[in-house]
Design an enzyme around this catalytic site. Structure first.
Site, short mmCIF file in Angstrom:
data_model
loop_
_atom_site.label_atom_id
_atom_site.label_comp_id
_atom_site.label_asym_id
_atom_site.label_seq_id
_atom_site.Cartn_x
_atom_site.Cartn_y
_atom_site.Cartn_z
N HIS A 1 9.20 -82.80 77.54
CA HIS A 1 9.27 -83.37 76.19
C HIS A 1 9.05 -84.88 76.21
O HIS A 1 8.89 -85.50 75.15
CB HIS A 1 10.62 -83.04 75.56
CG HIS A 1 10.51 -82.65 74.12
ND1 HIS A 1 9.75 -83.35 73.20
CD2 HIS A 1 11.06 -81.61 73.42
CE1 HIS A 1 9.85 -82.77 72.01
NE2 HIS A 1 10.64 -81.70 72.13
N ASP B 1 5.37 -84.31 71.97
CA ASP B 1 6.31 -83.67 71.06
C ASP B 1 5.92 -82.21 70.85
O ASP B 1 4.89 -81.73 71.35
CB ASP B 1 6.33 -84.41 69.72
CG ASP B 1 6.88 -85.83 69.88
OD1 ASP B 1 7.77 -86.01 70.72
OD2 ASP B 1 6.40 -86.73 69.16
#
Length: 480
Positions: free
Chosen positions: A451, A455
């Site tokens: 992450h 995104d």
């Protein structure tokens, strides 16, 4: 006068600092040629044969089988003859594990067969060091070292040396009636894992008769002998009165050392969990058209194209559109490094543990080339010729866990990569197709991603593009 040269465990590369001696290939007193493999060791990457850069007579060995040695520790000493004027005696000097030593210079002195007796009589040419009980290779052995790994799906019989009995229980009569003691020489065992299991439990393999082809000792043979020894020991030491309940602290179990490939996998997965804030998304896709396209390709003639190759081609096309997922994170510089090349790893389960062979420059290959490379690397794993370089350097991993008969998974990212695509099994399921309910070939796709590099929108876009290509392979025409 002969001189005695010491050969040390060489730099293993890939950041490896130690190795375990699996099998000695020479004995004290053997004549070895320059660059002849002398010992088989297991590193965290692979099982490899180490070639010796000197030619002469082995005068000593250091370390028993099963011993772990650090890089730079002595392996053996070799008595070499005096150099003629203008000749060298220091050997090839090129001993990188996993790649052999290369051809020696033309003027390098090699041992003549008639010199073996003279070397053995030279100072230091006796039988010092650890005595040999391993299988040997003569001076005529191939001078090129090779890397070997344990067998994959189809076990490849290995012939390790005979093992001495270690710390056998006094009441243990394992194999005493199962088979007569074998004569001196190598004991045929299916894999080093089986040999290690016997060694750690004090079982003498010479006392066993294997149930495999030509008496090959299988894991089931060793486990059966150990169970029999446990049963015999319990009968011999049984108390006349009922024993008190065994406390929970005395419950017995089997301890499996985290070493070699299994240890490396444990370290890498633990580091991945510690450092990478991962997330997973998944989607079901109708793979019917992809299966039909593959059938049509292979019916047209030419080399066969595998389903894994088509999925890999889809991955490289998706990474071209979403390069964030072909990257790594430099923690010290606090930077995301987007990589220009796609080196595609594919997860493979072997008897020694999980390995990830890497297809170099996958982005520049078509489906036929990818299929051929997958086949080559898979065969190399089965025949024991994968090198450490072929197991490292990946930038993105494709994990086809559908071969295990499961639909889905949330894979752990192969550190230091940024993402992994998982593919479940393709099975017929009810599916709404063109407004009607039909039976279609459905697959679940999952993407685990770092992450930090992107995104959810980017990861979802990547996975949706992969699913679209699976459902409509013609989408790939835009990038061909």
């Amino acid at each position: 006068m002969a001189q005695v040269l010491e050969f040390k465990l060489p730099d293993l590369g890939e950041g490896l600092t130690e190795a375990e001696i699996v099998r000695w290939l020479v004995q004290v007193g053997d004549v070895v040629a320059i660059d002849q493999p002398v010992v088989e060791v297991e590193t965290a990457k692979a099982m490899v044969e180490v070639p010796c850069p000197y030619g002469g007579v082995v005068t000593a060995r250091f370390g028993e089988e099963g011993t772990e040695l650090p890089v730079g520790a002595p392996l053996l000493t070799v008595a070499v003859g005096p150099a003629a004027p203008g000749e060298e005696t220091e050997g090839s000097g090129n001993v990188l594990v996993g790649y052999g030593t290369g051809a020696p210079p033309a003027r390098r002195r090699r041992v003549r067969s008639g010199e073996a007796t003279r070397f053995a009589a030279a100072p230091g040419g006796g039988s010092g060091g650890a005595g040999g009980h391993a299988g040997t290779r003569g001076a005529a052995a191939s001078p090129v070292g090779r890397t070997s790994v344990a067998p994959a799906v189809t076990p490849v019989p290995l012939i390790p040396p005979a093992e001495p009995s270690r710390a056998a229980a006094p009441n243990s009569q394992v194999g005493a009636t199962a088979a007569p003691t074998r004569p001196d020489g190598p004991v045929p065992v299916i894999s080093p894992l089986v040999r290690r299991l016997a060694r750690e439990n004090g079982l003498d393999l010479r006392q066993l008769r294997g149930s495999g082809p030509d008496g090959l000792i299988l894991r089931a043979d060793v486990e059966h002998a150990l169970r029999a020894a446990t049963s015999d020991g319990a009968t011999a030491t049984e108390a006349p009165a009922p024993a008190a309940p065994t406390p929970a602290a005395d419950v017995r179990g089997t301890r499996v050392p985290l070493r070699g490939v299994r240890g490396a996998v444990a370290d890498k997965l633990s580091r991945s969990r510690r450092e990478i804030p991962d997330a997973t998304c998944w989607v079901d896709a109708d793979a019917t058209e992809l299966m039909n396209a593959r059938t049509a390709m292979n019916a047209a003639g030419g080399p066969k194209v595998s389903l894994l190759a088509l999925l890999a081609r889809i991955c490289t096309a998706a990474l071209a559109r979403f390069p964030e997922l072909n990257s790594t994170v430099d923690l010290e510089a606090r930077e995301i490094v987007r990589l220009d090349q796609v080196h595609l790893g594919f997860a493979a389960q072997t008897e020694r543990g999980l390995v990830v062979p890497v297809v170099r420059d996958a982005h520049a290959r078509d489906a036929e080339s990818l299929s051929a490379e997958f086949a080559r690397l898979t065969e190399a794993a089965r025949t024991g010729t994968l090198t450490p370089a072929q197991l490292t350097g990946g930038t993105f991993t494709l994990n086809n866990y559908g071969v295990f008969g499961v639909d889905g998974s949330a894979p752990i990212i192969n550190h230091p990569e940024a993402a992994m695509l998982g593919v479940g099994r393709i099975v017929p399921k009810p599916w709404v197709h063109r407004g009607e309910l039909a039976v279609r070939q459905v697959v679940q796709l999952s993407l685990t991603f770092d992450h930090r590099v992107c995104d959810g929108g980017t990861a979802g876009g990547f996975l949706r593009y992969v699913a679209d290509c699976v459902e409509q392979p013609a989408v790939l025409l835009r990038t061909l």
